[in-house]
Design a protein around this motif. Structure first.
Motif, PDB file in Angstrom:
ATOM      1  N   GLN A   8       0.849  -1.197   0.000  1.00 41.16           N
ATOM      2  CA  GLN A   8       0.000   0.000   0.000  1.00 41.16           C
ATOM      3  C   GLN A   8       0.879   1.239   0.000  1.00 41.16           C
ATOM      4  O   GLN A   8       1.840   1.322   0.745  1.00 41.16           O
ATOM      5  CB  GLN A   8      -0.913   0.008   1.222  1.00 41.16           C
ATOM      6  CG  GLN A   8      -1.849   1.179   1.258  1.00 41.16           C
ATOM      7  CD  GLN A   8      -2.773   1.208   0.071  1.00 41.16           C
ATOM      8  OE1 GLN A   8      -3.386   0.218  -0.265  1.00 41.16           O
ATOM      9  NE2 GLN A   8      -2.848   2.339  -0.585  1.00 41.16           N
ATOM     10  N   MET A   9       0.528   2.195  -0.856  1.00 43.24           N
ATOM     11  CA  MET A   9       1.335   3.400  -1.012  1.00 43.24           C
ATOM     12  C   MET A   9       0.624   4.618  -0.422  1.00 43.24           C
ATOM     13  O   MET A   9      -0.599   4.630  -0.302  1.00 43.24           O
ATOM     14  CB  MET A   9       1.606   3.652  -2.496  1.00 43.24           C
ATOM     15  CG  MET A   9       2.333   2.519  -3.173  1.00 43.24           C
ATOM     16  SD  MET A   9       2.578   2.819  -4.930  1.00 43.24           S
ATOM     17  CE  MET A   9       3.945   3.955  -4.855  1.00 43.24           C
ATOM     18  N   ASN A  10       1.403   5.638  -0.092  1.00 44.79           N
ATOM     19  CA  ASN A  10       0.822   6.938   0.246  1.00 44.79           C
ATOM     20  C   ASN A  10       0.142   7.480  -0.996  1.00 44.79           C
ATOM     21  O   ASN A  10       0.544   7.178  -2.121  1.00 44.79           O
ATOM     22  CB  ASN A  10       1.902   7.916   0.719  1.00 44.79           C
ATOM     23  CG  ASN A  10       2.268   7.699   2.160  1.00 44.79           C
ATOM     24  OD1 ASN A  10       1.445   7.385   2.998  1.00 44.79           O
ATOM     25  ND2 ASN A  10       3.537   7.864   2.466  1.00 44.79           N
ATOM     26  N   GLY A  11      -0.871   8.291  -0.796  1.00 49.07           N
ATOM     27  CA  GLY A  11      -1.600   8.843  -1.923  1.00 49.07           C
ATOM     28  C   GLY A  11      -0.790   9.867  -2.715  1.00 49.07           C
ATOM     29  O   GLY A  11       0.076  10.550  -2.171  1.00 49.07           O
ATOM     30  N   CYS A  12      -1.092   9.966  -4.005  1.00 50.80           N
ATOM     31  CA  CYS A  12      -0.457  10.980  -4.843  1.00 50.80           C
ATOM     32  C   CYS A  12      -1.098  12.342  -4.534  1.00 50.80           C
ATOM     33  O   CYS A  12      -1.993  12.436  -3.694  1.00 50.80           O
ATOM     34  CB  CYS A  12      -0.635  10.625  -6.314  1.00 50.80           C
ATOM     35  SG  CYS A  12      -2.364  10.641  -6.852  1.00 50.80           S
ATOM     36  N   PHE A  13      -0.695  13.391  -5.215  1.00 51.88           N
ATOM     37  CA  PHE A  13      -1.241  14.722  -4.947  1.00 51.88           C
ATOM     38  C   PHE A  13      -2.748  14.770  -5.160  1.00 51.88           C
ATOM     39  O   PHE A  13      -3.464  15.420  -4.415  1.00 51.88           O
ATOM     40  CB  PHE A  13      -0.552  15.781  -5.795  1.00 51.88           C
ATOM     41  CG  PHE A  13       0.878  15.995  -5.428  1.00 51.88           C
ATOM     42  CD1 PHE A  13       1.231  16.347  -4.136  1.00 51.88           C
ATOM     43  CD2 PHE A  13       1.884  15.811  -6.357  1.00 51.88           C
ATOM     44  CE1 PHE A  13       2.556  16.538  -3.775  1.00 51.88           C
ATOM     45  CE2 PHE A  13       3.217  16.004  -6.009  1.00 51.88           C
ATOM     46  CZ  PHE A  13       3.551  16.364  -4.726  1.00 51.88           C
ATOM     47  N   THR A  14      -3.257  14.058  -6.155  1.00 51.52           N
ATOM     48  CA  THR A  14      -4.700  14.038  -6.396  1.00 51.52           C
ATOM     49  C   THR A  14      -5.417  13.346  -5.244  1.00 51.52           C
ATOM     50  O   THR A  14      -6.419  13.823  -4.738  1.00 51.52           O
ATOM     51  CB  THR A  14      -5.014  13.308  -7.721  1.00 51.52           C
ATOM     52  OG1 THR A  14      -4.369  13.999  -8.784  1.00 51.52           O
ATOM     53  CG2 THR A  14      -6.504  13.241  -7.980  1.00 51.52           C
ATOM     54  N   CYS A  15      -4.877  12.216  -4.813  1.00 56.56           N
ATOM     55  CA  CYS A  15      -5.503  11.472  -3.727  1.00 56.56           C
ATOM     56  C   CYS A  15      -5.342  12.175  -2.380  1.00 56.56           C
ATOM     57  O   CYS A  15      -6.162  11.998  -1.493  1.00 56.56           O
ATOM     58  CB  CYS A  15      -4.915  10.071  -3.641  1.00 56.56           C
ATOM     59  SG  CYS A  15      -5.239   9.090  -5.120  1.00 56.56           S
ATOM     60  N   GLU A  16      -4.283  12.936  -2.224  1.00 56.53           N
ATOM     61  CA  GLU A  16      -4.051  13.656  -0.972  1.00 56.53           C
ATOM     62  C   GLU A  16      -4.888  14.931  -0.870  1.00 56.53           C
ATOM     63  O   GLU A  16      -4.977  15.518   0.191  1.00 56.53           O
ATOM     64  CB  GLU A  16      -2.567  14.007  -0.826  1.00 56.53           C
ATOM     65  CG  GLU A  16      -1.722  12.808  -0.435  1.00 56.53           C
ATOM     66  CD  GLU A  16      -2.049  12.287   0.950  1.00 56.53           C
ATOM     67  OE1 GLU A  16      -2.220  13.078   1.891  1.00 56.53           O
ATOM     68  OE2 GLU A  16      -2.136  11.064   1.096  1.00 56.53           O
TER      69      GLU A  16
END
Length: 62
Positions: free
Chosen positions: A24-32
């Motif tokens: 599982q990854m940290n969210g990208c700028f869109t997801c953040e």
């Protein structure tokens, strides 16, 4: 979810990280983006839990 080769370069560091798959990854700028965070978190958690349940089921069949 990290699907590349090698270890995940951006592992998830948020709340509940110990219960999620290490891919599982940290969210990208869109997801953040605050407007998208809840949707991303819900989707990421559902997908990770489904994967973990699937892995357990497969391992149990062996």
């Amino acid at each position: 979810m990290w699907r590349g080769q090698g270890s995940n370069p951006h592992p998830y560091t948020g709340e509940g990280k110990e219960t999620l798959d290490d891919r599982q990854m940290n969210g990208c700028f869109t997801c953040e983006n605050e407007g998208n965070k809840a949707i991303y978190q819900e989707t990421a958690t559902q997908n990770s839990n489904a994967k973990l349940e699937k892995d357990i089921e497969i391992e149990g069949d062996k």
